[in-house]
Design a protein around this motif. Structure first.
Motif, PDB file in Angstrom:
ATOM      1  N   HIS A 136       0.821  36.623  -9.356  1.00 23.59           N
ATOM      2  CA  HIS A 136       1.980  37.040  -8.557  1.00 23.59           C
ATOM      3  C   HIS A 136       2.877  35.838  -8.275  1.00 23.59           C
ATOM      4  O   HIS A 136       4.096  35.940  -8.343  1.00 23.59           O
ATOM      5  CB  HIS A 136       1.522  37.692  -7.262  1.00 23.59           C
ATOM      6  CG  HIS A 136       0.766  38.959  -7.508  1.00 23.59           C
ATOM      7  ND1 HIS A 136      -0.603  38.992  -7.629  1.00 23.59           N
ATOM      8  CD2 HIS A 136       1.200  40.227  -7.713  1.00 23.59           C
ATOM      9  CE1 HIS A 136      -0.984  40.234  -7.879  1.00 23.59           C
ATOM     10  NE2 HIS A 136       0.095  41.007  -7.940  1.00 23.59           N
ATOM     11  N   TYR A 137       2.279  34.740  -7.926  1.00 18.03           N
ATOM     12  CA  TYR A 137       2.998  33.486  -7.642  1.00 18.03           C
ATOM     13  C   TYR A 137       2.036  32.334  -7.891  1.00 18.03           C
ATOM     14  O   TYR A 137       0.820  32.519  -7.946  1.00 18.03           O
ATOM     15  CB  TYR A 137       3.387  33.413  -6.154  1.00 18.03           C
ATOM     16  CG  TYR A 137       4.612  34.206  -5.744  1.00 18.03           C
ATOM     17  CD1 TYR A 137       5.899  33.772  -6.078  1.00 18.03           C
ATOM     18  CD2 TYR A 137       4.485  35.363  -4.982  1.00 18.03           C
ATOM     19  CE1 TYR A 137       7.023  34.489  -5.678  1.00 18.03           C
ATOM     20  CE2 TYR A 137       5.605  36.084  -4.573  1.00 18.03           C
ATOM     21  CZ  TYR A 137       6.864  35.647  -4.926  1.00 18.03           C
ATOM     22  OH  TYR A 137       7.977  36.360  -4.520  1.00 18.03           O
ATOM     23  N   PHE A 138       2.609  31.126  -7.942  1.00 21.40           N
ATOM     24  CA  PHE A 138       1.831  29.910  -7.749  1.00 21.40           C
ATOM     25  C   PHE A 138       2.060  29.527  -6.289  1.00 21.40           C
ATOM     26  O   PHE A 138       3.191  29.212  -5.904  1.00 21.40           O
ATOM     27  CB  PHE A 138       2.300  28.795  -8.691  1.00 21.40           C
ATOM     28  CG  PHE A 138       2.091  29.149 -10.139  1.00 21.40           C
ATOM     29  CD1 PHE A 138       0.825  29.128 -10.698  1.00 21.40           C
ATOM     30  CD2 PHE A 138       3.164  29.537 -10.941  1.00 21.40           C
ATOM     31  CE1 PHE A 138       0.621  29.476 -12.033  1.00 21.40           C
ATOM     32  CE2 PHE A 138       2.971  29.880 -12.274  1.00 21.40           C
ATOM     33  CZ  PHE A 138       1.695  29.857 -12.819  1.00 21.40           C
TER      34      PHE A 138
ATOM     35  N   PHE B 221      10.046  28.510   0.674  1.00 23.67           N
ATOM     36  CA  PHE B 221      10.711  28.117  -0.565  1.00 23.67           C
ATOM     37  C   PHE B 221      10.179  28.943  -1.732  1.00 23.67           C
ATOM     38  O   PHE B 221       8.992  29.281  -1.778  1.00 23.67           O
ATOM     39  CB  PHE B 221      10.463  26.635  -0.881  1.00 23.67           C
ATOM     40  CG  PHE B 221      11.123  25.702   0.080  1.00 23.67           C
ATOM     41  CD1 PHE B 221      12.483  25.786   0.333  1.00 23.67           C
ATOM     42  CD2 PHE B 221      10.394  24.721   0.730  1.00 23.67           C
ATOM     43  CE1 PHE B 221      13.112  24.922   1.217  1.00 23.67           C
ATOM     44  CE2 PHE B 221      11.001  23.844   1.621  1.00 23.67           C
ATOM     45  CZ  PHE B 221      12.357  23.950   1.863  1.00 23.67           C
ATOM     46  N   TYR B 222      11.078  29.221  -2.669  1.00 24.88           N
ATOM     47  CA  TYR B 222      10.724  29.954  -3.883  1.00 24.88           C
ATOM     48  C   TYR B 222      11.423  29.255  -5.043  1.00 24.88           C
ATOM     49  O   TYR B 222      12.598  28.886  -4.922  1.00 24.88           O
ATOM     50  CB  TYR B 222      11.245  31.397  -3.838  1.00 24.88           C
ATOM     51  CG  TYR B 222      10.621  32.266  -2.777  1.00 24.88           C
ATOM     52  CD1 TYR B 222      11.052  32.193  -1.456  1.00 24.88           C
ATOM     53  CD2 TYR B 222       9.611  33.171  -3.095  1.00 24.88           C
ATOM     54  CE1 TYR B 222      10.493  33.000  -0.474  1.00 24.88           C
ATOM     55  CE2 TYR B 222       9.043  33.985  -2.117  1.00 24.88           C
ATOM     56  CZ  TYR B 222       9.478  33.896  -0.815  1.00 24.88           C
ATOM     57  OH  TYR B 222       8.920  34.694   0.153  1.00 24.88           O
ATOM     58  N   GLY B 223      10.733  29.094  -6.186  1.00 28.96           N
ATOM     59  CA  GLY B 223      11.393  28.425  -7.305  1.00 28.96           C
ATOM     60  C   GLY B 223      10.842  28.843  -8.659  1.00 28.96           C
ATOM     61  O   GLY B 223       9.688  29.261  -8.781  1.00 28.96           O
TER      62      GLY B 223
ATOM     63  N   LEU C 142      13.627  36.910 -15.014  1.00 30.43           N
ATOM     64  CA  LEU C 142      13.436  36.269 -13.708  1.00 30.43           C
ATOM     65  C   LEU C 142      13.674  37.292 -12.632  1.00 30.43           C
ATOM     66  O   LEU C 142      14.689  38.001 -12.672  1.00 30.43           O
ATOM     67  CB  LEU C 142      14.432  35.117 -13.482  1.00 30.43           C
ATOM     68  CG  LEU C 142      14.524  34.001 -14.496  1.00 30.43           C
ATOM     69  CD1 LEU C 142      15.492  32.919 -13.977  1.00 30.43           C
ATOM     70  CD2 LEU C 142      13.169  33.398 -14.787  1.00 30.43           C
ATOM     71  N   GLU C 143      12.765  37.371 -11.657  1.00 33.80           N
ATOM     72  CA  GLU C 143      12.953  38.273 -10.512  1.00 33.80           C
ATOM     73  C   GLU C 143      13.122  37.373  -9.302  1.00 33.80           C
ATOM     74  O   GLU C 143      12.138  36.821  -8.781  1.00 33.80           O
ATOM     75  CB  GLU C 143      11.715  39.175 -10.408  1.00 33.80           C
ATOM     76  CG  GLU C 143      11.858  40.298  -9.422  1.00 33.80           C
ATOM     77  CD  GLU C 143      10.921  40.151  -8.249  1.00 33.80           C
ATOM     78  OE1 GLU C 143       9.737  40.500  -8.367  1.00 33.80           O
ATOM     79  OE2 GLU C 143      11.394  39.680  -7.192  1.00 33.80           O
ATOM     80  N   ILE C 144      14.365  37.162  -8.884  1.00 39.94           N
ATOM     81  CA  ILE C 144      14.651  36.145  -7.873  1.00 39.94           C
ATOM     82  C   ILE C 144      15.710  36.639  -6.879  1.00 39.94           C
ATOM     83  O   ILE C 144      16.353  37.656  -7.110  1.00 39.94           O
ATOM     84  CB  ILE C 144      15.122  34.819  -8.526  1.00 39.94           C
ATOM     85  CG1 ILE C 144      16.396  35.019  -9.334  1.00 39.94           C
ATOM     86  CG2 ILE C 144      14.027  34.237  -9.408  1.00 39.94           C
ATOM     87  CD1 ILE C 144      16.941  33.748  -9.963  1.00 39.94           C
TER      88      ILE C 144
HETATM   89  P1  5GP Z   1       8.587  38.008  -1.484  1.00 35.97           P
HETATM   90  O1  5GP Z   1       8.215  37.086  -0.367  1.00 35.97           O
HETATM   91  O2  5GP Z   1       8.906  39.387  -0.995  1.00 35.97           O
HETATM   92  O3  5GP Z   1       7.595  37.979  -2.624  1.00 35.97           O
HETATM   93  O4  5GP Z   1       9.948  37.429  -2.115  1.00 35.97           O
HETATM   94  C1  5GP Z   1      11.067  37.196  -1.294  1.00 35.97           C
HETATM   95  C2  5GP Z   1      12.294  37.068  -2.161  1.00 35.97           C
HETATM   96  O5  5GP Z   1      12.199  35.891  -2.978  1.00 35.97           O
HETATM   97  C3  5GP Z   1      12.475  38.233  -3.136  1.00 35.97           C
HETATM   98  O6  5GP Z   1      13.839  38.633  -3.095  1.00 35.97           O
HETATM   99  C4  5GP Z   1      12.102  37.642  -4.470  1.00 35.97           C
HETATM  100  O7  5GP Z   1      12.813  38.253  -5.547  1.00 35.97           O
HETATM  101  C5  5GP Z   1      12.566  36.226  -4.297  1.00 35.97           C
HETATM  102  N1  5GP Z   1      11.943  35.278  -5.238  1.00 35.97           N
HETATM  103  C6  5GP Z   1      10.743  35.351  -5.836  1.00 35.97           C
HETATM  104  N2  5GP Z   1      10.552  34.310  -6.654  1.00 35.97           N
HETATM  105  C7  5GP Z   1      11.688  33.568  -6.601  1.00 35.97           C
HETATM  106  C8  5GP Z   1      12.131  32.367  -7.254  1.00 35.97           C
HETATM  107  O8  5GP Z   1      11.453  31.754  -8.075  1.00 35.97           O
HETATM  108  N3  5GP Z   1      13.359  31.923  -6.924  1.00 35.97           N
HETATM  109  C9  5GP Z   1      14.167  32.555  -6.035  1.00 35.97           C
HETATM  110  N4  5GP Z   1      15.357  32.033  -5.815  1.00 35.97           N
HETATM  111  N5  5GP Z   1      13.792  33.689  -5.415  1.00 35.97           N
HETATM  112  C10 5GP Z   1      12.577  34.184  -5.692  1.00 35.97           C
END
Ligand code: 5GP
Length: 186
Positions: free
Chosen positions: A52-54, A80-82, A100-102
């Motif tokens: 799901h994530y790292f 943070f998300y990246g 990419l789902e961002i």
């Molecule tokens: P959640 O915490 O619900 O998994 O994600 C919160 C938000 O961060 C969602 O809108 C998701 O699409 C976004 N997100 C997930 N991964 C990334 C990423 O790598 N970069 C960015 N900018 N947003 C991300």
């Protein structure tokens, strides 16, 4: 002759159904590769590291930022998300179609660094429906729900910036539309 893979960005407010659409795309199209993001948020119950994530400590995430290791990164709701840069570039270079789902800020960064990417905004039919879906998911605290809804209001204004806007009223219909935009129709 270039045989680069396509890059598609799927954005839209938290809770709109991006994850469900992405799962359906991956189930139906084995030639699409989803980038697994890094995040500093805590795993939700059932979330698996590397799937799901790292899940990273803030310090490690910052080190990756400093080394220019993200294609894009953003702060969202106190975390943070990246998107890891190297693997995404490698996949595109080997001809794989990358998804990419961002969130919105990240999509804007990709628009600058990767203008050839196709950017899709998935929108809810309305904010009331979005709130119902976030609450129905049952994964966030009340404070986090309010924060995500207030971010959503701002994100919805930005949908005009996107190559395509898909309204997620009916999941099958939204999925088919996105398949079409990604050139995946069989
Ligand atoms: P959640 O915490 O619900 O998994 O994600 C919160 C938000 O961060 C969602 O809108 C998701 O699409 C976004 N997100 C997930 N991964 C990334 C990423 O790598 N970069 C960015 N900018 N947003 C991300």
């Amino acid at each position: 002759m270039s045989s680069l893979g396509n890059l598609t960005v799927l954005t839209g407010p938290s809770g709109v159904g991006k994850g469900t659409i992405v799962r359906k795309i991956l189930e139906s199209h084995s030639d699409v590769w989803l980038s697994i993001s890094a995040t500093t948020r805590q795993p939700r119950s059932g979330e698996i590291e590397g799937e799901h994530y790292f899940f990273l400590e803030k310090k490690i995430f910052q080190e990756i930022i400093d080394k220019d290791g993200f294609l894009e990164w953003a702060s969202f709701s106190n975390n943070f998300y990246g998107t890891p840069k190297k693997i995404v570039n490698e996949k595109i270079e080997e001809g794989t179609n990358v998804l990419l789902e961002i969130e919105l800020e990240g999509a804007r960064q990709v628009r600058k660094s990767f203008p050839e990417a196709f950017q899709i905004f998935l929108a809810p039919p309305n904010l009331y429906e979005l709130e119902k879906r976030i609450r129905g998911r049952g994964t966030e605290t009340e404070e986090a729900i309010r924060d995500r809804l207030s971010i959503a209001e701002k994100e919805l204004i930005a949908q005009k910036e996107f190559d395509a806007v898909v309204i997620n009223e009916d999941i099958e219909k939204a999925f088919k539309e996105i398949e079409g935009f990604m050139g995946l129709n069989t």
